[in-house]
Design a protein around this motif. Structure first.
Motif, PDB file in Angstrom:
ATOM      1  N   PRO A 148       0.733  -1.005   0.047  1.00 21.72           N
ATOM      2  CA  PRO A 148      -0.038  -0.086   0.041  1.00 21.72           C
ATOM      3  C   PRO A 148       0.864   1.271   0.064  1.00 21.72           C
ATOM      4  O   PRO A 148       2.098   1.150   0.455  1.00 21.72           O
ATOM      5  CB  PRO A 148      -0.568  -0.025   1.224  1.00 21.72           C
ATOM      6  N   GLU A 149       0.331   2.297  -0.472  1.00 21.95           N
ATOM      7  CA  GLU A 149       0.957   3.595  -0.502  1.00 21.95           C
ATOM      8  C   GLU A 149       1.638   3.939   0.849  1.00 21.95           C
ATOM      9  O   GLU A 149       2.945   4.468   0.751  1.00 21.95           O
ATOM     10  CB  GLU A 149       0.183   4.824  -0.863  1.00 21.95           C
ATOM     11  N   GLU A 150       0.944   3.781   1.679  1.00 24.29           N
ATOM     12  CA  GLU A 150       1.486   4.231   2.925  1.00 24.29           C
ATOM     13  C   GLU A 150       2.854   3.581   3.448  1.00 24.29           C
ATOM     14  O   GLU A 150       3.606   4.035   4.091  1.00 24.29           O
ATOM     15  CB  GLU A 150       0.098   4.124   4.297  1.00 24.29           C
ATOM     16  N   ARG A 151       2.799   1.915   3.105  1.00 23.36           N
ATOM     17  CA  ARG A 151       4.068   1.186   3.448  1.00 23.36           C
ATOM     18  C   ARG A 151       5.111   1.942   2.573  1.00 23.36           C
ATOM     19  O   ARG A 151       6.299   1.833   3.194  1.00 23.36           O
ATOM     20  CB  ARG A 151       3.654  -0.101   3.026  1.00 23.36           C
ATOM     21  N   ALA A 152       4.912   2.167   1.202  1.00 23.40           N
ATOM     22  CA  ALA A 152       6.108   2.810   0.563  1.00 23.40           C
ATOM     23  C   ALA A 152       6.596   4.129   1.203  1.00 23.40           C
ATOM     24  O   ALA A 152       7.615   4.342   1.133  1.00 23.40           O
ATOM     25  CB  ALA A 152       5.479   2.885  -0.984  1.00 23.40           C
ATOM     26  N   ARG A 153       5.661   5.042   1.676  1.00 26.69           N
ATOM     27  CA  ARG A 153       6.019   6.192   2.149  1.00 26.69           C
ATOM     28  C   ARG A 153       6.946   6.136   3.385  1.00 26.69           C
ATOM     29  O   ARG A 153       7.805   6.607   3.706  1.00 26.69           O
ATOM     30  CB  ARG A 153       4.792   7.102   2.531  1.00 26.69           C
ATOM     31  N   GLU A 154       6.631   4.831   4.158  1.00 29.23           N
ATOM     32  CA  GLU A 154       7.169   4.848   5.436  1.00 29.23           C
ATOM     33  C   GLU A 154       8.583   4.209   5.204  1.00 29.23           C
ATOM     34  O   GLU A 154       9.665   4.753   5.768  1.00 29.23           O
ATOM     35  CB  GLU A 154       6.167   3.441   6.281  1.00 29.23           C
ATOM     36  N   LEU A 155       8.783   3.281   4.212  1.00 32.10           N
ATOM     37  CA  LEU A 155      10.066   2.960   3.966  1.00 32.10           C
ATOM     38  C   LEU A 155      10.840   3.814   3.294  1.00 32.10           C
ATOM     39  O   LEU A 155      12.020   4.094   3.841  1.00 32.10           O
ATOM     40  CB  LEU A 155      10.038   1.831   2.571  1.00 32.10           C
ATOM     41  N   PHE A 156      10.289   4.927   2.787  1.00 36.19           N
ATOM     42  CA  PHE A 156      11.148   6.097   2.084  1.00 36.19           C
ATOM     43  C   PHE A 156      11.555   7.073   3.256  1.00 36.19           C
ATOM     44  O   PHE A 156      12.568   7.266   3.452  1.00 36.19           O
ATOM     45  CB  PHE A 156      10.155   7.021   1.288  1.00 36.19           C
ATOM     46  N   ARG A 157      10.759   7.144   4.376  1.00 35.70           N
ATOM     47  CA  ARG A 157      10.934   8.007   5.438  1.00 35.70           C
ATOM     48  C   ARG A 157      12.156   7.230   6.165  1.00 35.70           C
ATOM     49  O   ARG A 157      13.050   7.872   7.047  1.00 35.70           O
ATOM     50  CB  ARG A 157       9.702   8.039   6.466  1.00 35.70           C
ATOM     51  N   ASP A 158      12.224   5.850   6.422  1.00 34.11           N
ATOM     52  CA  ASP A 158      13.031   5.021   7.265  1.00 34.11           C
ATOM     53  C   ASP A 158      14.525   5.431   6.685  1.00 34.11           C
ATOM     54  O   ASP A 158      15.530   5.763   7.042  1.00 34.11           O
ATOM     55  CB  ASP A 158      12.662   3.677   7.036  1.00 34.11           C
ATOM     56  N   GLY A 159      14.393   5.232   5.167  1.00 35.98           N
ATOM     57  CA  GLY A 159      15.628   5.544   4.399  1.00 35.98           C
ATOM     58  C   GLY A 159      16.213   6.935   4.596  1.00 35.98           C
ATOM     59  O   GLY A 159      17.562   7.285   4.800  1.00 35.98           O
ATOM     60  N   GLU A 160      15.530   7.927   4.400  1.00 38.61           N
ATOM     61  CA  GLU A 160      15.716   9.401   4.628  1.00 38.61           C
ATOM     62  C   GLU A 160      16.214   9.672   6.057  1.00 38.61           C
ATOM     63  O   GLU A 160      17.392  10.204   6.036  1.00 38.61           O
ATOM     64  CB  GLU A 160      14.435  10.231   4.380  1.00 38.61           C
ATOM     65  N   ARG A 161      15.702   9.068   6.897  1.00 36.08           N
ATOM     66  CA  ARG A 161      16.251   9.232   8.302  1.00 36.08           C
ATOM     67  C   ARG A 161      17.782   8.496   8.271  1.00 36.08           C
ATOM     68  O   ARG A 161      18.621   9.315   9.137  1.00 36.08           O
ATOM     69  CB  ARG A 161      15.341   8.181   9.335  1.00 36.08           C
ATOM     70  N   VAL A 162      17.934   7.537   7.777  1.00 39.63           N
ATOM     71  CA  VAL A 162      19.434   6.950   7.965  1.00 39.63           C
ATOM     72  C   VAL A 162      20.213   7.850   7.144  1.00 39.63           C
ATOM     73  O   VAL A 162      21.624   8.167   7.688  1.00 39.63           O
ATOM     74  CB  VAL A 162      19.488   5.413   7.431  1.00 39.63           C
ATOM     75  N   VAL A 163      19.939   8.135   5.805  1.00 35.16           N
ATOM     76  CA  VAL A 163      20.929   8.857   5.088  1.00 35.16           C
ATOM     77  C   VAL A 163      21.208  10.356   5.626  1.00 35.16           C
ATOM     78  O   VAL A 163      22.630  10.858   5.328  1.00 35.16           O
ATOM     79  CB  VAL A 163      20.240   9.117   3.555  1.00 35.16           C
ATOM     80  N   SER A 164      20.269  10.731   6.131  1.00 32.91           N
ATOM     81  CA  SER A 164      20.388  12.462   6.844  1.00 32.91           C
ATOM     82  C   SER A 164      21.306  12.173   8.043  1.00 32.91           C
ATOM     83  O   SER A 164      21.540  13.464   8.731  1.00 32.91           O
ATOM     84  CB  SER A 164      19.237  13.038   7.008  1.00 32.91           C
ATOM     85  N   MET A 165      21.643  11.202   8.512  1.00 30.43           N
ATOM     86  CA  MET A 165      22.202  11.158   9.746  1.00 30.43           C
ATOM     87  C   MET A 165      24.048  11.599   9.051  1.00 30.43           C
ATOM     88  O   MET A 165      24.669  11.840  10.063  1.00 30.43           O
ATOM     89  CB  MET A 165      22.911   9.780  10.200  1.00 30.43           C
TER      90      MET A 165
END
Ligand code: HEM
Length: 377
Positions: A148-165
């Motif tokens: 579902p769209e929300e799962r894709a958004r969630e995965l994106f946010r997780d990646g963004e959180r890690v990369v922005s470290m």
């Protein structure tokens, strides 16, 4: 005048960006205390990237940042025979044909929905749409199937959180950052490992098993693809569309679109820097370097030296696709990235999109829009 894309860099890195741009004036290569030897010129960058004395697994290299999170064998922290062998085994997953098929399959429904919204005259936030689409592609790669769209958004946010470290000055992640990043990557790894064990050859992870990768290698590859292949693509498409709008350019498709995409890549450089660690005495341009030195290739400075956005501009050989790297570590995901970008751009261009509003993102590693609202013309 400061271009609107440059303002994205300023919003993401208000202090570091002006400094980095100033360094470009100091010559092709310059030693900067606290940072390393900074490279600002495409020919010098290419020399470093194709010389094995400059590595991704020594002190100050990407390995210092990512090995504690991803493990020791994930391409972007490997060198030599082992690196080459893993790339060879992964190659069939990254042919234009395989990548194109995967993208057509995953994006058919989201692109039809996006097209219908634009056709109805709706205002669309292209940033959100791209997060969902790039997230959906990476979900499919790591074996989550349709989500579902929300799962894709969630995965994106997780990646963004890690990369922005990571910031320009980062040499290592703190223990706390490693723990947070591992929590995210372990979840990705568990999903990928299950898909590796049970997925058919029609799935990416199942195909990795068939290609002879061990479970640990496949797990590591999934983590690396997740970290490197989501935000880079998702952030680029809104920037491309904004550049076309701001410069009143409407590519007619085919070669015209290819040229516009390459030129937009040049001015945006989604991966603005590349890191290497010096393994043997050498020179970077005229600067002598010794083992343990860190080389910071500022791809963005190399690329921006050619001037502002102009899709009619030819790229000199030393600059060609430098934004995807060069030599042994050239982006393995290039065909997948291009397939995603072109699939979305082709659909968007049929609606002649115009930008109706935008907001720059702050606190991110890759400069981008927080929102880019578009409407069909
Ligand atoms: C606009 C999109 C992208 C850009 C600008 C980009 C840029 C780059 C660059 C510059 C490198 C080389 C870094 C270096 O030499 O230090 C690289 C490597 C890599 N990229 Fe991409 N990338 C993109 C999309 C992707 C995608 C979609 C994937 C996969 C799903 C991916 C996976 C990788 C991997 C695994 C490496 C490491 C390769 C190696 O070390 O052998 N990238 N990318």
């Amino acid at each position: 005048m400061i271009s609107r894309d440059t303002r994205l860099y300023l919003a993401a890195h208000p202090f570091a960006y002006p400094l980095v741009r100033l360094l470009a004036r100091l010559g092709p290569a310059v030693r900067v205390p606290g940072l390393g030897v900074v490279v600002n010129d495409a020919a010098t960058a290419r020399e470093v990237l194709t010389d094995r004395r400059f590595r991704k697994d020594g002190p100050g290299s990407p390995a210092d940042l990512w090995t504690p999170v991803l493990g020791p064998s994930v391409l972007l922290n490997m060198e030599g025979e082992a690196h080459l062998a893993l790339r060879r085994r992964l190659a069939p997953l990254f042919t234009p044909g395989y990548a194109g098929g995967l993208v057509d399959d995953v994006l058919a429904a989201p692109l039809a929905a996006l097209s219908a919204r634009l056709a109805k005259g709706e205002t669309v936030d292209l940033v959100d749409a791209m997060r969902v689409m790039a997230g959906a592609v990476i979900c499919r790669v790591i074996g989550l199937g349709e989500v579902p769209e929300e799962r894709a958004r969630e995965l994106f946010r997780d990646g963004e959180r890690v990369v922005s470290m990571v910031s320009l000055r980062s040499r290592r992640l703190s223990d706390r950052q490693v723990a947070t990043a591992r929590e995210v990557l372990d979840r990705i790894g568990d999903t990928a490992a299950a898909a590796y064990r049970h997925g058919g050859e029609g799935t990416v992870m199942g195909r990795m098993r068939a290609l002879g990768l061990s479970e640990a290698e496949a797990r590591g590859a999934a983590g690396a693809f997740f970290l490197t292949g989501t935000e880079t693509v998702a952030t680029f498409v809104p920037r491309l569309v904004a550049l076309l709008h701001d410069h009143r350019v409407t590519p007619s498709g085919g070669d015209d679109l290819d040229a516009a995409v390459e030129e937009a890549m040049r001015v945006t450089t989604p991966t603005p820097v590349m890191l290497r660690s010096v393994a043997e005495p050498a020179r970077v341009g005229r600067v002598p370097v010794r083992p343990g030195d860190r080389v910071l290739i500022v791809t963005h400075n190399c690329a921006r030296a050619l001037g502002p956005f102009d899709p009619g501009r030819a790229h000199p050989p030393e600059l060609r696709r430098l934004w995807f790297g060069a030599g042994a570590h050239f982006c393995i995901g290039y065909p997948l990235a291009m397939a995603e970008i072109k699939a979305v751009a082709e659909v968007l261009l049929t609606h002649r999109p115009r930008v109706t509003g935008r907001r720059a993102a702050r606190g991110v590693l890759i400069p981008t829009y927080q929102h880019l609202w578009i409407k069909a013309t």
